[in-house]
Design an enzyme around this catalytic site. Structure first.
Site, short mmCIF file in Angstrom:
data_model
loop_
_atom_site.label_atom_id
_atom_site.label_comp_id
_atom_site.label_asym_id
_atom_site.label_seq_id
_atom_site.Cartn_x
_atom_site.Cartn_y
_atom_site.Cartn_z
CB CYS A 286 96.64 35.96 -4.08
SG CYS A 286 95.94 34.30 -4.20
CG ASP B 231 83.45 53.64 21.28
OD1 ASP B 231 82.44 52.92 21.17
OD2 ASP B 231 84.36 53.42 22.10
#
Length: 800
Positions: free
Chosen positions: A590, A534
């Site tokens: 940002c 997985d």
């Protein structure tokens, strides 16, 4: 027994993974569907297993035949002691254990029209063509959805008829797309232009709606509008000439619209078939097999048996029957010329019954049954044919000869591949990594095939224990197995299916720390490896080991409704690590901190916030107190990171360290205020809503969406949930007792005095990552040339 139906609650603990793919509405529709599955040989039991795990209202198993030796090669719920017993009755007891919410019953009578009216979906396997047409015509005229599935050796067939007006609520199951708007023209075309950050992804015929459009407000909350794409960033909607002038902003969102699909009945579709092509390298194969399967039905009707394995006389007769069937066609089903070679191969292997082919066709058929119940995902229209003739020997001198039945459980497999391959399979030594959903299916197939049933061995390793949510798709486990080790439980389960398989369960993680266990001698002794993992890291590690030791690797994985398989053969194919998915596009810092505009941004922000509050500070503080070289490593970090790490340690151990549950609540309340009020007010102080850029354009436009500060309220459940969770996590980090008393929490919050916040001038908020990088570079050193952290080092050390 638990119960499904109109008023039943969905067990989210059991169906959590399935709910992620289907959603609650589709699950509810499935829980009111009664399904009949006729034919309980290998294919029928595969379909039944998958449908029962899915969680329909009820499943009825129908079969009038008894278990034979040839059934044991793929019917994993039959045992040798069941020979001579009715297949449906024997299978019912074992299939009923799969899901306590789904009543499973058996029926051994004739499928009369009256009996069929009890069901919303009927699935036919191992049935005659006459029976298929009779039931197909009745189901089509009575609104009952029909699926016909069949396998013959290396060949498979699937047919769907969901009625003349089947409504699909969601044709692909994908999340609705959305995009930000930069312009909308005011004209007869109404051209919408999206921001060029990413392609909009819409297709002509999609329906969309609009929000947050400034100026042309007539579009906000409008009924879904059909679009026509003009390019990767543009599409037209409708005549907007009478609308207000577009000013700026807006979000366009895809709307999933119901779609009605018309199916032909089986009898009509026989003459005018519509094929789904599974392999474009075999583009004409479906039409050939359409004739071949009809010829098989004619052969079986004539001789009361299937063609004998690799009998040339039977193969020639089947070709002749196929020519007759084709000559009788008048519609699009008629072939210009029959491929005699493929018809002969169909004849040679038709008596076979292979577990892997049944698993594939059975998985598809069960998926179609779930589509029929839920109206989610586009069904197969209407015929699907599949073959795996590539599995047969390629060399001309390796042509198999007619095999006689041996009254052993592998008769149906020997009929296809011969006895020599069966003997080779019994000697194989295979390493299976992972015993989850794919691992369970592989182990079942290994057992049915007779892999490691002689001198060989299957070693399966999985370090996980069984959880309730596993039971929905990892069919080797039962409710009473929860908390047991997956590998040991799976090994014991397949041992019951085939007592001859030699299998050993391990609980080891594969990696550098277990190379003393899985060493040179171990890998050199293997014939192959199968991954059922997985995560990518473990896959790449196993791939490297297989490349080093020159071992074949079977790689596979699933993601929702999508799946992949890769066969890696030394010196013949590329390895798993030879190609990788492109890296995910990173989100600018940002944008995450100050200008998020998509759900992906908020999710990533929340993840970073969680790690920054509850994971990294604890790890750093622990290293500070236990690792002598922590300071040395920290001070070598670039830019402003040393100061950030040291200040975080100081806060964790001094300024923010709580002494009680009440302190944790105060911390959570102040943190909420900082994140959802103060920081937003400071941002709007720096960039007011009416701010203009140097070019005169609005600052809050395009991808920058103007935020609004929140006001905390104890009457807001979401606010209270946040405080409760944050305070408990903070308390847990320091080993303090938490609380879930909501009334007591409300009283505590009412007594907390939150400091008044006043936005400050002179605080720099960076608009772009480049601006942030430049600022970090400039603060790396102070005027004297000394590293910036020297200014605070004494203070931090003394305080700690």
């Amino acid at each position: 027994m638990a119960k499904n139906g109109n008023d039943a609650e969905i067990d989210e603990g059991l169906y959590s993974r399935q709910l992620y793919v289907l959603g609650h509405e589709a699950m509810k529709r499935m829980q009111i569907s009664n399904i009949l599955i006729s034919g309980l040989r290998g294919l029928g039991v595969e379909i039944a297993k998958n449908v029962i795990l899915g969680g329909v209202k009820s499943v009825t198993l129908h079969d009038q035949g008894v278990a034979e030796w040839k059934d044991l090669s793929s019917q994993f719920y039959l045992r040798e002691e069941d020979l001579g017993k009715n297949r449906a009755e024997v299978s019912q007891l074992r299939l009923a254990e799969l899901n306590s919410y789904v009543p499973v019953t058996s029926f051994t009578g004739a499928l009369t029209n009256e009996y069929l009216t009890k069901f919303q979906v009927v699935v036919l396997t191992n049935s005659s063509l006459d029976e298929q047409i009779r039931i197909g015509d009745f189901c089509h005229s009575n609104g009952i959805k029909l699926i016909v599935a069949d396998t013959r050796g290396l060949f498979g067939q699937l047919f769907c008829d969901f009625g003349e007006e089947m409504t699909m609520f969601d044709v692909n199951g994908e999340q609705p797309l959305s995009a930000m708007i930069s312009m909308i023209t005011k004209d007869s075309a109404g051209v919408v232009t999206c921001l060029d950050e990413a392609r909009h992804g819409f297709e002509s015929g999609d329906f969309v709606t609009f929000t947050e459009v400034q100026g042309m407000t007539e579009l906000n909350g409008c009924d879904p509008v059909e679009i026509k794409t003009l390019g990767p960033y543009t599409f037209s909607i409708c005549d907007t000439s009478s609308f207000s002038d577009y000013v700026r902003g807006g979000i366009v969102t895809q709307v999933k619209m119901p779609k009605t699909v018309a199916f032909k009945s089986l009898s009509s579709s026989m003459a005018e078939p519509e094929f789904m092509v599974t392999d474009f390298a075999k583009f004409d194969r479906p039409g050939q097999l359409h004739m071949g399967f009809q010829a098989l039905h004619a052969f079986e009707k004539k001789h009361s048996r299937l063609p004998k394995p690799w009998s040339q006389s039977d193969a020639d007769e089947l070709v002749a029957l196929a020519e007759e069937v084709n000559a009788a066609q008048s519609g699009s089903a008629k072939q210009e010329q029959l491929d005699q070679a493929i018809i002969k191969k169909l004849s040679c292997v038709a008596a076979g019954d292979l577990a892997p082919i049944n698993a594939f066709i059975g998985g598809l058929a069960a998926q179609e049954a779930m589509k029929a119940c839920t109206g989610k995902f586009m069904p197969i229209m209407q015929w699907l044919y599949f073959d795996a003739v590539e599995c047969l020997p390629e060399a001309e001198d390796a042509v198999l000869t007619e095999e006689e039945c041996r009254n052993c459980r592998y008769d149906s497999q020997i009929a296809v591949f011969g006895s020599k391959l069966q003997e080779l399979l019994a000697k194989q030594r295979y390493f299976l990594v992972g015993a989850g959903a794919i691992g369970c299916e592989l182990l079942k197939n290994f057992a049915m095939m007779g892999l490691a049933s002689g001198e060989g061995e299957v070693i399966v390793t999985d370090m996980d224990t069984i959880e309730k949510s596993n039971l929905n798709r990892q069919f080797l486990f039962r409710p009473w197995d929860v908390t047991k080790m997956k590998s040991e439980t799976a090994a014991a389960a397949v041992k019951q299916m085939n007592p001859s398989i030699r299998i050993t369960g391990h609980q080891n993680r594969v990696g550098t720390d277990t190379e003393k266990v899985y060493d040179d001698d171990f890998f050199e002794s293997l014939d192959g490896v199968a991954n059922a993992l997985d995560n990518v890291d473990a896959r790449m590690y196993m791939d490297r080991r297989c490349v080093y030791y020159c071992k074949p690797l079977l790689e596979s994985g699933t993601l929702g409704t999508k799946g992949n398989v890769q066969v890696v053969i030394p010196f013949l194919t590329e390895s798993y690590s030879s190609s990788q998915d492109p890296p995910e596009k990173s989100i600018p810092i940002c944008t995450l901190k100050n200008f998020p505009n998509a759900i992906e941004h908020t999710l990533q922000w929340a993840r970073d916030e969680f790690e920054g509050l509850f994971k990294q500070p604890a790890e750093n503080a622990l290293q500070y107190m236990t690792d002598p070289k922590f300071m040395e490593r920290t001070l070598k970090l670039p830019g402003a990171q040393p100061l950030e790490v040291l200040e975080a340690v100081y806060k964790s151990l001094v300024t923010d360290k709580p002494r009680s549950w009440e302190d944790c609540v105060v911390w959570a309340r102040n943190h909420w205020q900082c994140q959802y009020n103060n920081n937003i007010r400071q941002l709007l102080h720096n960039f007011p809503p009416d701010q203009l850029t140097s070019s005169g354009a609005p600052f809050w436009s395009g991808p920058k969406r103007c935020p609004h500060p929140l006001e905390f309220s104890t009457n807001n459940d979401l606010h209270m949930d946040y405080i409760m969770a944050a305070a408990n996590l903070f308390a847990q980090s320091y080993g303090l007792p938490g609380s879930t008393e909501r009334s007591a929490l409300t009283k505590l919050l009412q007594d907390i005095k939150v400091p008044e916040f006043v936005p400050k001038s002179g605080i720099k908020i960076h608009v772009s990552d480049q601006e942030l990088q430049n600022a970090n570079a400039s603060v790396g050193k102070r005027s004297g040339g000394e590293p910036f952290w020297m200014m605070k080092q004494t203070f931090i050390w003394t305080s700690l």
